[in-house]
Scaffold this active site. Structure first.
Site, mmCIF file in Angstrom:
data_model
loop_
_atom_site.group_PDB
_atom_site.id
_atom_site.type_symbol
_atom_site.label_atom_id
_atom_site.label_comp_id
_atom_site.label_asym_id
_atom_site.label_seq_id
_atom_site.Cartn_x
_atom_site.Cartn_y
_atom_site.Cartn_z
ATOM 1 N N ARG A 1 0.791 -1.213 0.053
ATOM 2 C CA ARG A 1 -0.129 0.050 0.314
ATOM 3 C C ARG A 1 0.667 1.278 -0.102
ATOM 4 O O ARG A 1 0.242 2.416 -0.122
ATOM 5 C CB ARG A 1 -0.916 0.054 1.238
ATOM 6 N N GLU B 1 -9.276 -10.212 11.520
ATOM 7 C CA GLU B 1 -8.504 -9.082 10.670
ATOM 8 C C GLU B 1 -9.779 -8.567 9.743
ATOM 9 O O GLU B 1 -10.927 -9.156 9.701
ATOM 10 C CB GLU B 1 -7.785 -9.907 9.598
HETATM 11 C C1 UD1 Z 1 -1.298 -6.496 11.412
HETATM 12 C C2 UD1 Z 1 -2.217 -7.279 12.254
HETATM 13 C C3 UD1 Z 1 -3.591 -6.757 12.620
HETATM 14 C C4 UD1 Z 1 -3.387 -5.468 13.465
HETATM 15 C C5 UD1 Z 1 -2.209 -4.504 12.623
HETATM 16 C C6 UD1 Z 1 -1.754 -3.390 13.727
HETATM 17 C C7 UD1 Z 1 -1.901 -9.715 11.286
HETATM 18 C C8 UD1 Z 1 -2.328 -10.791 10.657
HETATM 19 N N1 UD1 Z 1 -2.448 -8.419 11.635
HETATM 20 O O1 UD1 Z 1 -2.148 -6.167 10.200
HETATM 21 O O2 UD1 Z 1 -4.271 -7.454 13.372
HETATM 22 O O3 UD1 Z 1 -4.284 -4.770 13.749
HETATM 23 O O4 UD1 Z 1 -1.129 -5.218 11.947
HETATM 24 O O5 UD1 Z 1 -0.857 -2.530 13.047
HETATM 25 O O6 UD1 Z 1 -0.987 -9.846 12.021
HETATM 26 N N2 UD1 Z 1 5.107 -9.088 8.047
HETATM 27 C C9 UD1 Z 1 6.362 -9.616 7.947
HETATM 28 N N3 UD1 Z 1 6.038 -10.870 7.045
HETATM 29 C C10 UD1 Z 1 4.813 -10.957 6.371
HETATM 30 C C11 UD1 Z 1 3.654 -10.172 6.682
HETATM 31 C C12 UD1 Z 1 4.050 -9.208 7.247
HETATM 32 O O7 UD1 Z 1 7.236 -9.734 8.361
HETATM 33 O O8 UD1 Z 1 4.747 -12.314 5.786
HETATM 34 C C13 UD1 Z 1 5.602 -7.640 8.698
HETATM 35 C C14 UD1 Z 1 5.349 -6.227 7.796
HETATM 36 O O9 UD1 Z 1 6.429 -5.835 7.427
HETATM 37 C C15 UD1 Z 1 4.853 -5.344 8.942
HETATM 38 C C16 UD1 Z 1 4.136 -6.090 10.013
HETATM 39 O O10 UD1 Z 1 4.718 -7.665 9.753
HETATM 40 O O11 UD1 Z 1 6.061 -4.676 9.572
HETATM 41 C C17 UD1 Z 1 2.571 -6.174 10.001
HETATM 42 O O12 UD1 Z 1 2.289 -6.467 8.548
HETATM 43 P P1 UD1 Z 1 1.054 -5.711 7.764
HETATM 44 O O13 UD1 Z 1 0.778 -6.317 6.567
HETATM 45 O O14 UD1 Z 1 1.385 -4.204 7.772
HETATM 46 O O15 UD1 Z 1 -0.182 -6.254 8.729
HETATM 47 P P2 UD1 Z 1 -1.407 -5.353 8.869
HETATM 48 O O16 UD1 Z 1 -2.448 -5.572 7.770
HETATM 49 O O17 UD1 Z 1 -1.301 -3.768 9.331
HETATM 50 CA CA CA Z 2 0.449 -2.598 9.397
#
Ligand code: UD1
Ligand code: CA
Length: 454
Positions: free
Chosen positions: A16, A155
C-alpha cells in the site's frame, strides 16, 4: 523482568506504500520506522532483538547494521509465519518474547514496559496490546466475550459488519511465553481472506487450550498507529514531530511556531536556543545553548556550538563553533569547520574548508578547499579558484591576512600571515607574510575620449 527477547516483523513489502523500497525503511522524523521500533525495544530493556526481513532484505539489513540480529523470511506468508522464522534462534529461550511490527514507529518504551509488566503480573501465555481507534479501518478487531475476556482477533478483511463496528483494535504488539508461542504457531492455518498465517490466531489457539490470554489497553491510540500508506506516514510524521517539539520546549528551547519547525528524532538542542519558523534540524545535528536559528534554515548532520546565529542558512556535515554568525543566504557544505566568532554574511558558500577564529566572510565569497587562519578579512566577492577542470587544489590564508575585494586566489597558493592582496587581483603565486600583492593591470586614463571615439 526476566531477560527480554524481542522479534520485530519487517519482511513485508508494504504494497500500500507503492514504493520500490521496503515499507519499514520509510523514515519518520528522519529515522527509519524499523529503527524507531528497535530503539523502543532496546529502551524497554530488551537484551536480544531479532528482526525478520524479507522484501528488500539487504536494504533492511544495511539500515540495521549491527544493531540487531536478522533472520530471513523468504516468502511473506503472513505475520505468524514471519515469527516462526525466528524459532531456530530461540530454541533454548524461556520466558517472555515480545513481538512488534516494524511499521509502528510511534510506540514508546513506557508503553512496552507497561505491556511486559502486566503480561508477567497476569501470568498469561499471551498478552496483546489493544487501542481504541477513531478509525479502525484495516486493523484486526479485538472480539471480547460477554465477560470481557479476549476471545479472538479478526482481521478487517475477514470481519463481519458487526465485527467491523468494533473500534478496539489489535496494535500488533504482543508479549508471549516463548514455548507457548512456538507450539501454537505450528497450529495456525491460512484459511482466511488473505490466505496468510496470521500471528493473532495464536491467541485464540492458546485460549482454546485453556491457557490464559490477556489484553492491555493503550491509553493513547496514537502510540500504536500502524503505517500502511503514505497518508499514514504523514500522520505519523506529524505526531512524532509534535512529540519531539514538546519535549524540546519542555527542556527550555523556544520554538516560535512548532507547527512549522521540523526536528528529527535524534537531534539535541541546548536551552535558550530560539528557533524561528521553517527551520529543519536533521539527522545527527546537535545545537548548543543560546543560539538563534532560522527563519528558513536547514541543518543536516551539523554540530553547532553555543550562541550561534544563523538565518537563511543551509549547513550540512560540518561544524560551527560558538558565537559564529551566518546569513542570510549562506551554504556551508560538508567537511567545513567554522571556528569561534566567525562572521559569514550574505551569499557565501564554504566547502571543505577551515575558517579560523574571528575571520570575516561578509559578502559574496566562494571558499572551497581552503585553510584560513584567524582574524582574516575577505573582501566582497573574493573567491578561491580551487579546480582546474581535473584536480582540486587547496588555498592557504594566514592569520590576519587582508584580501581585497573581487580577488581570485588560484590554488594551489598561499597568502602569508599578515599579508595583503590588492582589490581585483588574480593571485597565482604565493604571497609571503606581511607583503602586499598587486596582481592586476595598472590603470591608464585616456583624455578626451568622446572626441577620440568619433
Ligand atoms: C497487522 C495485524 C492486525 C493489526 C495490525 C496492527 C496480522 C495478521 N494482522 O495487520 O491484526 O491490527 O497489524 O498494525 O498480524 N510482515 C512480515 N511478514 C509477513 C507479513 C508481514 O514480516 O509475511 C511484517 C510487515 O513487514 C509489517 C508487519 O509484519 O511490519 C505487519 O504487517 P502488515 O501487513 O502491515 O499487517 P496489517 O495488515 O497492518
Ligand atoms: Ca500494518
Amino acid at each position: 523482568m526476566t531477560d527480554l527477547v524481542t522479534i520485530i516483523l519487517a519482511a513485508g513489502k508494504g504494497t500500500r506504500m507503492k514504493s520500490a523500497h521496503p515499507k519499514v525503511l520509510h523514515k519518520v522524523c528522519g529515522k527509519e520506522m524499523v529503527r524507531h521500533v528497535l530503539d523502543a525495544a532496546v529502551a524497554t530493556g530488551s537484551k536480544r532483538n531479532i528482526v525478520v526481513v524479507g522484501f528488500g532484505a539487504d536494504e533492511v539489513r544495511g539500515a540495521l547494521g549491527n544493531a540487531a540480529e536478522v533472520v530471513v523470511q523468504e516468502e511473506q506468508l503472513g505475520t505468524g509465519h514471519a515469527v516462526l522464522q525466528a524459532e531456530p534462534l530461540l530454541r533454548d529461550t524461556k520466558g517472555t518474547v515480545m513481538v512488534l511490527c516494524g511499521d509502528t514507529p510511534l510506540l514508546t518504551a513506557g508503553l512496552l514496559q507497561k505491556l511486559c509488566e502486566e503480561h508477567e503480573k497476569a501470568g498469561a501465555k499471551a498478552t496483546v496490546l489493544t487501542a481504541i481507534m477513531p478509525d479502525a479501518t484495516g486493523y484486526g478487531r479485538v472480539i471480547r466475550t460477554a465477560a470481557g475476556d479476549v476471545e479472538k482477533i479478526v482481521e478487517h478483511k475477514d470481519a463481519t459488519e458487526a465485527e467491523r463496528a468494533v473500534r478496539e483494535v489489535n496494535a500488533g504488539i504482543y508479549c508471549f511465553d516463548a514455548e507457548a508461542l512456538f507450539s501454537a504457531l505450528k497450529k495456525v492455518g491460512c484459511d482466511n481472506a488473505q490466505g496468510e498465517y496470521y500471528l493473532p490466531d495464536v491467541l485464540s489457539i492458546l485460549r482454546g487450550q485453556g491457557e490464559k490470554i490477556w489484553a492491555v489497553a493503550a491509553d493513547d491510540y496514537e502510540e500504536t498507529l500502524g503505517v500502511n500508506s503514505r497518508i499514514h506516514l504523514a500522520q505519523a510524521e506529524k505526531i512524532l514531530r509534535r512529540r519531539k517539539n514538546l519535549e524540546l520546549m519542555e527542556s527550555g528551547v523556544t520554538l516560535m511556531d512548532p507547527d512549522s519547525t521540523f526536528i528529527d528524532m535524534d537531534v539535541a538542542v541546548g536551552r535558550d536556543t530560539v528557533i524561528y519558523p521553517f527551520t529543519w534540524l536533521e539527522g545527527k545535528t546537535s545545537v548548543g545553548e543560546g543560539c538563534t536559528l532560522g527563519p528558513s534554515s536547514r541543518f543536516t548532520d551539523a554540530k553547532i556550538g553555543d550562541g550561534v546565529t544563523a538565518h537563511f542558512v543551509y549547513a550540512h556535515e560540518c561544524e560551527i563553533e560558538d558565537g559564529a554568525t551566518m546569513g542570510p543566504f549562506v551554504h556551508i557544505r560538508p567537511d567545513s569547520h567554522i571556528s569561534k566568532d566567525v562572521k559569514i554574511g550574505n551569499f557565501v558558500e564554504v566547502k571543505n574548508s577551515n575558517v579560523g577564529e574571528g575571520s570575516k566572510l561578509p559578502h559574496l565569497q566562494y571558499i572551497g578547499d581552503c585553510d584560513m587562519g584567524a582574524g582574516v578579512n575577505m573582501g566582497c566577492g573574493t573567491i578561491t579558484v580551487n579546480y582546474d577542470g581535473k584536480t582540486k587544489f587547496r588555498t592557504k590564508i594566514g592569520d590576519h591576512a587582508f584580501v581585497g575585494c573581487n580577488s581570485n586566489l588560484v590554488a594551489p597558493v598561499s597568502v602569508g600571515d599578515g599579508a595583503y592582496v590588492a582589490a581585483g587581483s588574480t593571485i597565482t603565486k604565493d604571497v609571503p607574510p606581511d607583503e602586499l600583492a598587486v596582481a592586476r593591470a595598472r590603470q591608464k586614463n585616456i583624455p578626451n575620449w568622446p572626441d577620440k571615439r568619433k
